[in-house]
Design an enzyme around this catalytic site. Sequence first.
Site, PDB file in Angstrom:
ATOM      1  CE  LYS A  13       8.717   5.811   3.113  1.00 13.33           C
ATOM      2  NZ  LYS A  13       9.717   6.004   2.047  1.00 13.33           N
ATOM      3  NE  ARG A 127       8.017  15.448   1.464  1.00 21.80           N
ATOM      4  CZ  ARG A 127       7.886  14.116   1.425  1.00 21.80           C
ATOM      5  NH1 ARG A 127       8.438  13.370   2.350  1.00 21.80           N
ATOM      6  NH2 ARG A 127       7.199  13.565   0.460  1.00 21.80           N
TER       7      ARG A 127
HETATM    8  P1  AMP Z   1      10.165   8.420  -1.970  1.00 25.09           P
HETATM    9  O1  AMP Z   1      11.237   9.438  -1.823  1.00 25.09           O
HETATM   10  O2  AMP Z   1      10.502   7.129  -1.250  1.00 25.09           O
HETATM   11  O3  AMP Z   1       8.807   8.954  -1.602  1.00 25.09           O
HETATM   12  O4  AMP Z   1      10.098   8.031  -3.533  1.00 25.09           O
HETATM   13  C1  AMP Z   1       9.728   8.990  -4.491  1.00 25.09           C
HETATM   14  C2  AMP Z   1       9.257   8.325  -5.763  1.00 25.09           C
HETATM   15  O5  AMP Z   1      10.303   7.511  -6.305  1.00 25.09           O
HETATM   16  C3  AMP Z   1       8.084   7.369  -5.603  1.00 25.09           C
HETATM   17  O6  AMP Z   1       6.840   8.045  -5.597  1.00 25.09           O
HETATM   18  C4  AMP Z   1       8.262   6.458  -6.819  1.00 25.09           C
HETATM   19  O7  AMP Z   1       7.830   7.099  -7.999  1.00 25.09           O
HETATM   20  C5  AMP Z   1       9.770   6.328  -6.902  1.00 25.09           C
HETATM   21  N1  AMP Z   1      10.275   5.169  -6.115  1.00 25.09           N
HETATM   22  C6  AMP Z   1      11.081   5.195  -5.019  1.00 25.09           C
HETATM   23  N2  AMP Z   1      11.344   3.966  -4.573  1.00 25.09           N
HETATM   24  C7  AMP Z   1      10.669   3.117  -5.397  1.00 25.09           C
HETATM   25  C8  AMP Z   1      10.527   1.686  -5.465  1.00 25.09           C
HETATM   26  N3  AMP Z   1      11.131   0.889  -4.559  1.00 25.09           N
HETATM   27  N4  AMP Z   1       9.750   1.182  -6.449  1.00 25.09           N
HETATM   28  C9  AMP Z   1       9.141   1.953  -7.353  1.00 25.09           C
HETATM   29  N5  AMP Z   1       9.223   3.298  -7.352  1.00 25.09           N
HETATM   30  C10 AMP Z   1       9.992   3.883  -6.386  1.00 25.09           C
END
Ligand code: AMP
Length: 214
Positions: A13, A127
Amino acid sequence: MRVILVGPPGSGKGTQAKQVSERFGIPHISTGDILREAVRNRSALGLEAEPIMAAGGLVPDDLMIGLIRERLAQPDATKGFLLDGFPRTVVQAEKLDGILGGNEGGDLSVVVLLVPDALIVNRITLRRSCGACGAVYHLENLPPKTAGVCDKCGAALVGRQDDNEEAVVKRLAAYHAQTAPVAEYYRAKGQLKEVDGNAAVDVVFERVMRSLGA
Ligand code: AMP
């Protein structure tokens, strides 16, 4: 151009988001990146989010909605944006409709990347990301030019804190319980485009662009 990219952890993503936003000339707004920067800066938001993220949980909706409301009010987001990692719950999706106002149906496209769970853990363990600028690599699919070194800023590459198996299992569970319904929310509004994410980065990129009519 307003795009929301949805997908399980390790679906590619973030990588797709970067390329698609560059192609369209719109800001790439990654809530995960914003939170990781807050953690690096030891801000109040970072201190609150850090243990939740490390355990693979979701940061509270109120906090995330405030953060995205502020970010979307920045001048660079007025002509369009690509959201990566938001909305992650149906409550966040509903609040986003409110933030975007009445024309949320118009030019909003929601792309969901489909990648089977069985591939996720393997993808995530390969990763690596830059400890300084946050650029993301994959040891097989998107390796850095020099092993262990960031192409962009030369800092050392590290594994993400939440990329251990225990947290990944929790993040996947959170995805299925809380974020998969977000895709259904947009499907019901006729805004969802499904893309098979189980292919090389450039193949998936072409699929995403096609799904967006570009
Ligand atoms: P990502 O980089 O998108 O995988 O996000 C890493 C971590 O950030 C996730 O596992 C959540 O703990 C937190 N996080 C990111 N975006 C959100 C969101 N929209 N709502 C809640 N937690 C988020």
